[in-house]
Design a protein around this motif. Structure first.
Motif, PDB file in Angstrom:
ATOM      1  N   VAL A 187      39.754  42.679  30.713  1.00 13.86           N
ATOM      2  CA  VAL A 187      41.209  40.945  30.008  1.00 13.86           C
ATOM      3  C   VAL A 187      40.052  40.064  31.085  1.00 13.86           C
ATOM      4  O   VAL A 187      38.928  40.093  31.447  1.00 13.86           O
ATOM      5  N   GLU A 188      40.534  38.361  30.060  1.00 11.48           N
ATOM      6  CA  GLU A 188      39.914  37.415  30.206  1.00 11.48           C
ATOM      7  C   GLU A 188      40.764  36.951  31.065  1.00 11.48           C
ATOM      8  O   GLU A 188      40.119  35.889  31.689  1.00 11.48           O
ATOM      9  N   SER A 189      42.226  36.118  30.795  1.00 15.35           N
ATOM     10  CA  SER A 189      43.028  34.986  31.362  1.00 15.35           C
ATOM     11  C   SER A 189      43.857  35.885  32.650  1.00 15.35           C
ATOM     12  O   SER A 189      43.834  37.289  32.234  1.00 15.35           O
ATOM     13  N   THR A 190      43.876  34.631  33.737  1.00 17.57           N
ATOM     14  CA  THR A 190      45.082  35.005  34.635  1.00 17.57           C
ATOM     15  C   THR A 190      46.420  36.328  33.717  1.00 17.57           C
ATOM     16  O   THR A 190      46.862  37.231  34.214  1.00 17.57           O
ATOM     17  N   ALA A 191      47.190  35.405  32.682  1.00 15.25           N
ATOM     18  CA  ALA A 191      47.861  36.300  32.220  1.00 15.25           C
ATOM     19  C   ALA A 191      47.678  37.764  31.666  1.00 15.25           C
ATOM     20  O   ALA A 191      48.306  38.512  32.059  1.00 15.25           O
ATOM     21  N   GLU A 192      46.874  37.309  31.000  1.00 13.91           N
ATOM     22  CA  GLU A 192      46.517  38.961  30.578  1.00 13.91           C
ATOM     23  C   GLU A 192      45.882  40.105  31.726  1.00 13.91           C
ATOM     24  O   GLU A 192      46.423  41.411  32.204  1.00 13.91           O
ATOM     25  N   LEU A 193      45.360  39.659  33.310  1.00 11.44           N
ATOM     26  CA  LEU A 193      45.027  39.897  34.261  1.00 11.44           C
ATOM     27  C   LEU A 193      46.215  40.219  35.332  1.00 11.44           C
ATOM     28  O   LEU A 193      46.536  41.889  35.163  1.00 11.44           O
ATOM     29  N   ARG A 194      47.358  39.990  34.503  1.00 15.85           N
ATOM     30  CA  ARG A 194      48.490  40.015  35.140  1.00 15.85           C
ATOM     31  C   ARG A 194      49.594  41.720  34.884  1.00 15.85           C
ATOM     32  O   ARG A 194      49.646  42.144  35.667  1.00 15.85           O
ATOM     33  N   ASP A 195      49.329  41.338  32.929  1.00 14.35           N
ATOM     34  CA  ASP A 195      49.843  42.343  32.279  1.00 14.35           C
ATOM     35  C   ASP A 195      49.113  43.938  33.083  1.00 14.35           C
ATOM     36  O   ASP A 195      49.437  44.642  33.199  1.00 14.35           O
ATOM     37  N   ALA A 196      47.828  43.361  33.299  1.00 13.34           N
ATOM     38  CA  ALA A 196      46.952  44.900  33.195  1.00 13.34           C
ATOM     39  C   ALA A 196      47.122  45.405  34.555  1.00 13.34           C
ATOM     40  O   ALA A 196      47.390  46.778  35.195  1.00 13.34           O
ATOM     41  N   VAL A 197      47.266  44.456  36.171  1.00 11.46           N
ATOM     42  CA  VAL A 197      47.208  44.465  36.910  1.00 11.46           C
ATOM     43  C   VAL A 197      49.089  45.465  37.341  1.00 11.46           C
ATOM     44  O   VAL A 197      49.103  46.011  37.439  1.00 11.46           O
ATOM     45  N   LEU A 198      49.867  44.699  36.679  1.00  7.75           N
ATOM     46  CA  LEU A 198      51.195  44.926  37.211  1.00  7.75           C
ATOM     47  C   LEU A 198      50.953  46.324  35.652  1.00  7.75           C
ATOM     48  O   LEU A 198      52.429  47.282  36.659  1.00  7.75           O
ATOM     49  N   SER A 199      51.111  46.208  34.912  1.00  9.50           N
ATOM     50  CA  SER A 199      52.028  47.720  34.470  1.00  9.50           C
ATOM     51  C   SER A 199      51.062  48.489  35.320  1.00  9.50           C
ATOM     52  O   SER A 199      51.168  50.100  35.321  1.00  9.50           O
ATOM     53  N   ALA A 200      49.774  48.736  35.677  1.00 10.53           N
ATOM     54  CA  ALA A 200      48.704  50.383  36.006  1.00 10.53           C
ATOM     55  C   ALA A 200      48.822  49.874  37.885  1.00 10.53           C
ATOM     56  O   ALA A 200      49.562  51.409  38.533  1.00 10.53           O
ATOM     57  N   ALA A 201      50.097  49.085  38.234  1.00  9.86           N
ATOM     58  CA  ALA A 201      50.739  49.263  39.972  1.00  9.86           C
ATOM     59  C   ALA A 201      51.420  50.434  39.868  1.00  9.86           C
ATOM     60  O   ALA A 201      51.856  50.217  40.938  1.00  9.86           O
ATOM     61  N   ALA A 202      52.372  50.088  38.106  1.00 17.70           N
ATOM     62  CA  ALA A 202      53.813  50.692  38.906  1.00 17.70           C
ATOM     63  C   ALA A 202      53.084  52.850  38.927  1.00 17.70           C
ATOM     64  O   ALA A 202      54.165  52.908  39.980  1.00 17.70           O
TER      65      ALA A 202
END
Ligand code: CTP
Ligand code: CA
Length: 231
Positions: free
Chosen positions: A75-90
């Motif tokens: 990922v590059e930005s904080t928004a992209e980091l958020r999306d990737a982390v939240l989807s894996a966190a499930a």
């Protein structure tokens, strides 16, 4: 690589680790960023894989080679980091936020390169706050029982010591563990070694003497493993 006594104690567990520093683009050639190397996050991913975990590593602008046996999401930005982390966190039993997300992003991103003005004036950049991923994970708890871990690099200041500030940050974020680096003495950024205190929401504090990032990673997984619900 660093050895530990845990054996394959994370077998059957899925863990998510974020690493590196996010970048917020200003224009096609410029960004706001920070100096995080990603080394501690990569050491955490390697250590968890060595202990048998299925590991998703969300890497923001890291130049290190992919650790073997780890799923890497870039990922590059904080928004992209958020999306990737939240989807894996499930599906995760633990999430460790070792990344340094940019706290702010420019309100406007120019589609064309920002040029210098003839009159010598400089542009103003208006920033807005990025979402706080750790706080969101800690309050939303995408998977009940999952252990949520944050990092904090602090210097003491007029309002309190490193540990005072870290205790306050742990409470504010609502995570289960906070790994605290005292950076008053100089840089941790890019260093091979690390020294830390692992604070827990249940009040315990584990001092980790100066050592490799791999050694610190194993102490962090020890603390996580001790708090995982039995599988
Ligand atoms: N963090 C996050 N999302 C953000 C900022 C930080 O998830 N937008 C996480 C980091 O990955 C780290 C923890 O929160 O695990 C603490 O980061 P830190 O920068 O110390 O916290 P902030 O709340 O941004 O506080 P400060 O004003 O001291 O930078
Ligand atoms: Ca911050």
């Amino acid at each position: 690589s660093t050895t530990h006594s845990g054996g394959l104690d994370l077998t059957g567990r899925h863990v998510v680790v974020s690493a590196g520093g996010t970048r917020e683009r200003l224009d096609p050639v410029r960004f706001l960023g920070n100096r995080s190397s990603g080394r501690q996050g990569y050491a955490l991913a390697r250590a968890a894989a060595a202990r048998g975990a299925e590991v998703t590593l969300v890497a923001a602008n890291v130049t290190l080679p992919d650790p073997a046996g780890v799923k890497v999401v870039r990922v590059e930005s904080t928004a992209e980091l958020r999306d990737a982390v939240l989807s894996a966190a499930a599906a995760a039993d633990a999430v460790v936020m070792a990344a340094a997300p940019a706290d702010f992003r420019p309100v406007h991103r120019s589609e064309t390169k920002i040029k210098k003005a003839e009159d010598g004036s400089a542009p103003s950049i208006t920033l807005e706050q990025n979402p706080d991923i750790l706080k969101e994970l800690s309050s939303e708890r995408p998977r009940p029982g999952a252990v949520i871990v944050g990092f904090a690099a602090e210097t003491g200041d007029d309002s309190g010591s490193v540990l005072d500030l870290a205790r306050a940050k742990l409470a504010r974020k609502g995570c289960d563990l906070l790994v605290v680096n005292d950076v008053s003495g100089g840089a941790v950024f890019g260093a091979e070694d690390n020294e830390a205190v692992v604070l827990a929401a249940d009040g315990t504090a584990v001092d980790v003497p100066r050592g490799s990032k791999g050694a610190l990673a194993h102490v962090i997984w020890d603390q996580v493993a001790a708090r995982l619900p039995s599988s």
